[in-house]
Design an enzyme around this catalytic site. Structure first.
Site, mmCIF file in Angstrom:
data_model
loop_
_atom_site.group_PDB
_atom_site.id
_atom_site.type_symbol
_atom_site.label_atom_id
_atom_site.label_comp_id
_atom_site.label_asym_id
_atom_site.label_seq_id
_atom_site.Cartn_x
_atom_site.Cartn_y
_atom_site.Cartn_z
ATOM 1 N N ASP A 288 47.910 -70.542 12.350
ATOM 2 C CA ASP A 288 47.121 -69.408 12.520
ATOM 3 C C ASP A 288 45.144 -69.677 12.738
ATOM 4 O O ASP A 288 45.989 -70.947 13.379
ATOM 5 C CB ASP A 288 46.998 -69.410 10.840
HETATM 6 C C1 GLC Z 1 43.100 -64.664 10.940
HETATM 7 C C2 GLC Z 1 44.049 -64.660 10.043
HETATM 8 C C3 GLC Z 1 45.304 -63.815 11.174
HETATM 9 C C4 GLC Z 1 45.000 -63.392 11.940
HETATM 10 C C5 GLC Z 1 44.659 -63.856 13.238
HETATM 11 C C6 GLC Z 1 44.377 -64.127 14.313
HETATM 12 O O1 GLC Z 1 42.558 -65.997 10.597
HETATM 13 O O2 GLC Z 1 44.782 -65.351 8.891
HETATM 14 O O3 GLC Z 1 46.379 -62.668 9.807
HETATM 15 O O4 GLC Z 1 46.245 -62.810 12.906
HETATM 16 O O5 GLC Z 1 43.323 -65.389 12.287
HETATM 17 O O6 GLC Z 1 43.067 -63.065 14.080
#
Ligand code: GLC
Length: 745
Positions: A288
């Site tokens: 993430d």
């Molecule tokens: C965010 C979220 C995740 C998302 C990622 C990219 O922090 O936790 O669900 O897909 O970053 O945007």
């Protein structure tokens, strides 16, 4: 309980190879062979580049941003870009990779296409309330076709985190509290996003997130610690991820939280032992946003080099944004701390997905302006959005059938969300423009309903100066439709709340409106269960409309005026008060289950144990009657099947749809078993006055669980079974399993 099918058996890929001079020639060569050939040509730096994803500034979904993106792409340092938006920009970035980098490896372009791209569908929590897998699949299919026409080839969805705490804002993004339903929804979403053919120009690669158990954050506070028993992880939280991979999802995203003291992003038990060794997952895992470097504040590592080391050796293949791999991984391989084989496995997985979706054959497949023009927000997509939105609406109360409304009645349309478009989008609304949403006021206008409007108050804040005008409007009308709830940014990421009442002074507005003495219908637009206890006691009708997206207004109007008979059922328990949380239906019985006549039993002094609305609950404009159950046997043998039959009669005055739900209870186990567990459901249409006969089938596999020794199987003994309209009621039967049954896990 669907079992995981090993997606390892990759079909032979018919590949069009781009020769050195860019000429193309077809070749039927196994994808893995192509991957190995390319891998053999890559330098260690280029391999690390494939394991790196950097963000373009298109949308911001986390702290920080990227400098020198284009230079990094040219240098071969980027395997994927996230948050780039629009076919034109994406084509430009892809051209740098394909024309200027040494090996010309095309990039994946990831984006959070969660419940729509430009045509926005109900938030996933709402769509799950349809219990309609075809509708859910359709919403993801439309999202994919729109995104895939504008440059995107990878979505960071579905989010399949089981969530049992409505304080957690991201409950909005998933399918609620139940593991069985969560598996079905996860599979429908993967089918929708990836489509039948990953090489099709309308498909995007799915990304199962957030692996794992992100929804179990303590206190419902986002990013907080997750502390679960191994059995709860295996039994409740992991199955929806596994189901998504069984449906063919090619990627996963590691979660921010720790599990068992180790951040998921560096958790070898999760990323390797479970995901790859046990489940046979052959895709790749992306972190993430900066969750690799965030292992430093977790206290799992001391610095960025150690973060790269822990993540790489745990089996994280791609790092989103934080650049720890880019800075440290080559050195760690040269120092022998991360094996070349580990890096090669990661790159193989990434390249395999790129070959599988035909990216080498056509790097610009998703950058098709003509297709974009035909696809984005076309009538079919808008109609689909309206249909799925109607199916997602849950009727929570309808005293004396105040609904549906008669078209001739004058409506006092009050509340901060009555004529609001932006907030209909809900959280994670991707590239949508709120101005293109239709509000409930728009929906009523389309029907030429006589309306007196007054906003009454804001969503947030303490200003009550608008109350008098709202009460005045109510006095001029036959019925009040109060449109209240949460703003789109009050749920989703980093949006936890400790007070789940209607925000601001919205309840005060309702109290003031009551003085006008007219029937009050609450239409709630919100992203999570709310504590609507006062509303349940004091209003005539309550329509849970969630955040429905582009077609919110017409869809709600279709329900308010009876063009669509609501059939939604809750997928997350609505507590009466926050003090009851966590509150979910498949709880354990305890040694002192509540007994109103015994003080020393499990209860509160200041609130009941029961929820305001239970899992699986939802009303209709008609009434359904369930017959007693008919069981094919009361003794289920290993290898046997138990058929559970019921007849459901529509005894009301309207045609309608019902979601019949089947629950079981294992009365005694080597470990305690929940008082109820959903093991099947069936959504059926029944015309007024008619009856439908439905059959469910149970096998020992459906009764299996992780026993005292964590082996998987069903245990002999007595069971109860119910079929009914919610987790709280239904026709009951009993049977026994004649002997223990081991079930392959
Ligand atoms: C965010 C979220 C995740 C998302 C990622 C990219 O922090 O936790 O669900 O897909 O970053 O945007």
């Amino acid at each position: 309980m669907r079992q995981f099918r090993n997606v390892g058996a990759m079909a032979l890929g018919v590949l069009t190879l781009l020769g050195a001079g860019g000429t193309a020639h077809a070749a039927t060569v196994p994808i893995d062979t192509q991957v190995d050939r390319l891998l053999a040509r890559m330098t260690l730096a280029e391999k690390v580049g494939q394991m790196t994803q950097l963000s373009e500034g298109g949308v911001v979904t986390g702290p920080g941003g990227t400098k020198g993106l284009e230079a990094n792409i040219k240098a071969g340092n980027v395997g994927s870009v996230l948050n780039a938006v629009g076919a034109e920009r994406i084509r430009k970035l892809q051209e740098i990779a394909v024309k200027q980098s040494r090996l010309k490896i095309p990039m994946l372009f990831g984006l959070d296409v969660i419940h729509g791209y430009k045509t926005i569908f109900p938030i996933p929590l709402a769509a799950a309330c349809s219990w309609d897998m075809a509708a859910i699949e359709r919403s993801c299919r439309v999202a994919a076709t729109e995104a895939a026409s504008d440059g995107c080839n990878w979505t960071f969805a579905p989010m399949v985190d089981i969530a049992r705490d409505p304080r957690w804002g991201r409950i909005a993004e998933g399918a609620g509290e139940d593991v069985y339903l969560g598996q079905q929804v996860a599979q429908a979403q993967v089918r929708g996003f990836q489509g039948p053919d990953l090489k099709a120009p309308t498909s995007v690669v799915a990304c199962v997130k957030h692996f794992a158990a992100y929804g179990a954050a303590q206190g419902g506070r986002d990013y907080n610690t997750v502390d679960l028993s191994r059995r709860t992880m295996l039994e409740t939280y992991l199955p929806p991820y596994r189901a998504a991979f069984a449906a063919g999802a090619r990627t996963a995203m590691s979660s921010f939280n720790e599990y068992d003291g180790v951040p998921a992003t560096g958790n070898k038990w999760l990323l390797d032992d479970v995901l790859k060794q046990k489940w046979g997952f052959r895709g790749f895992v992306v972190s993430d946003w900066e969750s690799v470097s965030e292992m430093i504040p977790h206290g799992a590592v001391a610095d960025r080099k150690e973060a790269a080391l822990l993540a790489a050796n745990a089996g994280l293949q791609m790092e989103m944004q934080s650049g720890c791999y880019l800075q440290n991984l080559a050195g760690l391989v040269k120092a022998g701390k991360v094996s070349q084989a580990q890096v090669d496995d990661a790159v193989r997985r990434i390249l395999r997905v790129k070959y599988e979706i035909g990216l080498f054959a056509d790097p610009y497949r998703a950058c098709d302006l003509a297709r974009r023009g035909r696809t984005i927000m076309n009538k079919a997509n808008l109609d689909a959005a309206r249909d799925v939105s109607r199916r997602s609406i849950v009727l929570l109360k309808n005293d004396k059938d105040v609904l549906p409304l008669a078209a001739g009645k004058t409506v006092a349309l009050v509340g901060p969300l009555a004529d609001d478009r932006e907030n209909m989008l809900g959280t994670w609304h991707c590239q949508a423009d709120g101005k293109q949403c239709k509000s409930l006021a728009d929906g009523l206008k389309e029907r030429n309903i006589k309306v007196v409007t007054a906003k009454g108050c804001d969503i947030r804040g303490t200003d009550k100066s608008g109350f008098d005008a709202a009460v005045k409007a109510a006095k001029q009308a036959d019925v009040v439709v109060a449109v209240l709830g949460e703003a789109h940014d009050m749920s989703g990421e980093a949006s936890s709340r400790t007070n789940l009442n209607l925000p601001g002074v919205q309840r005060d507005l309702l109290m003031a409106l009551k003085a006008a003495g007219k029937p009050i219908v609450l239409v709630a637009f919100n992203g999570r269960p709310l504590t609507l206890d006062w509303e349940q006691e004091n209003l005539n009708a309550i329509v849970e409309a969630w955040h429905l997206g582009t077609q919110a207004g017409p869809a709600v109007a279709d329900v308010l005026y009876g063009d669509y008979n609501p059939a939604g059922k809750l997928v997350a328990t609505f507590p009466r008060t926050v003090g009851q949380i966590p509150l979910f239906y498949d709880h354990m019985n305890t040694g002192r289950p509540y007994n109103k006549d015994d003080h020393y039993t499990s209860q509160y002094m200041d609130a009941p144990n029961e929820p305001l609305y239970p899992f699986g609950y939802g009303l209709s404009y008609t009434k359904f009657q369930y017959s007693p159950l008919k069981l094919s046997t009361t003794a289920l043998k290993p290898g046997g099947k138990l058929t559970v039959e019921v007849t459901i009669k529509n005894v009301g005055a309207r045609d309608g749809e019902e979601v019949a739900q089947l629950y079981i209870r294992d009365l005694v186990g080597s470990v305690n078993r929940p008082v109820k567990q959903l093991k099947g459901f069936c959504k059926i249409s029944i015309k007024k006055g008619e009856a439908r006969h439905i059959k469910f089938q149970l096998t020992p596999r459906d009764l299996a669980f992780y026993r005292a020794d964590l082996s998987y199987g069903a245990e002999a003994g007595q069971f109860k079974v119910w079929v009914g309209p919610s987790s709280a009621t239904g026709s009951e039967g009993a049977f026994r399993l004649t002997s223990n049954v081991a079930v392959p896990d």
